[in-house]
Design a protein around this motif. Structure first.
Motif, mmCIF file in Angstrom:
data_model
loop_
_atom_site.group_PDB
_atom_site.id
_atom_site.type_symbol
_atom_site.label_atom_id
_atom_site.label_comp_id
_atom_site.label_asym_id
_atom_site.label_seq_id
_atom_site.Cartn_x
_atom_site.Cartn_y
_atom_site.Cartn_z
ATOM 1 N N THR A 29 0.694 -1.358 0.051
ATOM 2 C CA THR A 29 0.059 -0.049 -0.008
ATOM 3 C C THR A 29 0.817 1.145 0.121
ATOM 4 O O THR A 29 2.159 1.212 -0.068
ATOM 5 N N LYS A 75 -9.657 1.655 -5.073
ATOM 6 C CA LYS A 75 -9.451 2.718 -4.519
ATOM 7 C C LYS A 75 -8.329 3.606 -4.620
ATOM 8 O O LYS A 75 -7.335 3.104 -4.731
ATOM 9 N N THR A 76 -8.544 4.631 -4.947
ATOM 10 C CA THR A 76 -7.285 5.757 -5.345
ATOM 11 C C THR A 76 -7.077 6.911 -4.276
ATOM 12 O O THR A 76 -8.085 7.509 -3.912
ATOM 13 N N VAL A 77 -5.993 7.750 -4.495
ATOM 14 C CA VAL A 77 -5.703 8.785 -3.812
ATOM 15 C C VAL A 77 -5.560 9.882 -4.827
ATOM 16 O O VAL A 77 -5.751 9.993 -6.201
ATOM 17 N N GLU A 106 -4.481 3.378 -3.887
ATOM 18 C CA GLU A 106 -3.990 2.904 -2.739
ATOM 19 C C GLU A 106 -3.202 2.049 -2.203
ATOM 20 O O GLU A 106 -2.368 1.792 -1.632
ATOM 21 N N ARG A 107 -3.817 0.872 -2.947
ATOM 22 C CA ARG A 107 -3.194 -0.551 -2.899
ATOM 23 C C ARG A 107 -2.543 -0.938 -4.020
ATOM 24 O O ARG A 107 -3.138 -0.527 -5.243
#
Length: 288
Positions: free
Chosen positions: A185, A269-271, A277-278
């Motif tokens: 991550t 899931k993203t930032v 993110e992972r």
């Protein structure tokens, strides 16, 4: 409604800063068209931004040029995003831009030769396998290059370093082999290495082979900078119909197995910066 929007100078922009296209748009409208847009947009489940000429001028003044030329730099610059967009509003803008572009597109569906013996490719990911057929009839140099890199193990151990739900997943950067933390991550990630994601390549470029195949779900296409002939190894897989990309990026294949895998990757899931993110890993790529 769409006619009115077009008459009001609908601007659909696909500029380069991420090696792949990002759609944004604005409407310059008179009072009549503005009212029509405001009334009809909710019925069509669309959203848009209305700008006055003054606000567009301010926006243009705020834009700063991005990118570098791959012929003089060993990096692939990313596509330009509105610099004032937040992570959430940017995603809304992306989906909206794609939706409107799709609604306005009148391009006929491409036709393919049934039963064609296309070369095939297997991409093993952390979410499972995906198989692709490679269209060497419309993009022979790109197919040859991709297969050559795959045989060399160039893609093995990389990651999809950029994911935009509803738009694309992007990989093919050797820099993405390093950067994630020990748990896979961004916790404990090496920020200096993460900053290089999206800027790597094989050290050479391929001349564009734009063609009539459409950018739609599962289609494999080559990322590039603002130079049409700057593709190298970075690629993206479409998560939907993206007509604004047609004939601007070289399409060279399509998913034949693993739609569920692609959807899971596309939902990661993203930032900020559309970074997963992972780690969404490309374990290995093999010709079949």
């Amino acid at each position: 409604f769409f006619h009115a929007m077009m008459q009001s100078r609908l601007l659909i922009n696909a500029s380069d800063s991420s090696s792949l296209p990002i759609c944004a748009f604005a409407v310059v409208a008179d009072n009549t068209t503005t009212m029509a847009a405001l009334v009809l947009a909710p019925l069509l489940s669309l959203s848009f931004t209305i700008h006055t000429p003054a606000s567009l001028s301010r926006r243009a003044a705020q834009q700063s040029p991005l990118g570098s030329n791959l012929r003089t730099h060993s990096s692939q610059p990313l596509m330009v995003l509105p610099e004032d967009a937040t992570d959430v509003s940017r995603r809304s803008l992306l989906v909206t831009g794609v939706t409107v572009a799709a609604a306005l597109s009148t391009a006929p569906a491409a036709t393919y030769a049934e039963g064609s013996a296309y070369p095939r490719l297997l991409i093993e990911t952390t979410e499972g396998p995906m198989e692709f057929e490679l269209w060497n009839d419309v993009a022979p140099k790109h197919v040859e290059n991709f297969l050559t890199l795959a045989k060399q193990g160039f893609f093995d151990g990389q990651a999809f370093h950029r994911i935009i739900p509803g738009f694309v997943i992007q990989g093919g950067d050797p820099n993405s082999k390093l950067g994630y933390g020990p748990t896979g991550t961004l916790e404990g990630a090496d920020k200096s290495k993460v900053a290089k994601w999206g800027r790597g390549g094989p050290g050479y470029n391929i001349k564009a082979e734009f063609n009539d195949r459409l950018h739609e779900f599962g289609v494999l296409s080559m990322a590039r900078s603002n130079d049409p002939d700057s593709a190298g190894s970075q690629f993206f897989v479409c998560l939907g119909r993206l007509p604004s990309l047609d004939k601007k990026y070289t399409v060279f294949g399509k998913l034949t197995k693993g739609e569920d895998v692609l959807r899971r990757l596309g939902a990661a899931k993203t930032v900020a910066g559309d970074i997963p993110e992972r780690r969404q890993g490309i374990q290995r790529v093999d010709p079949l």
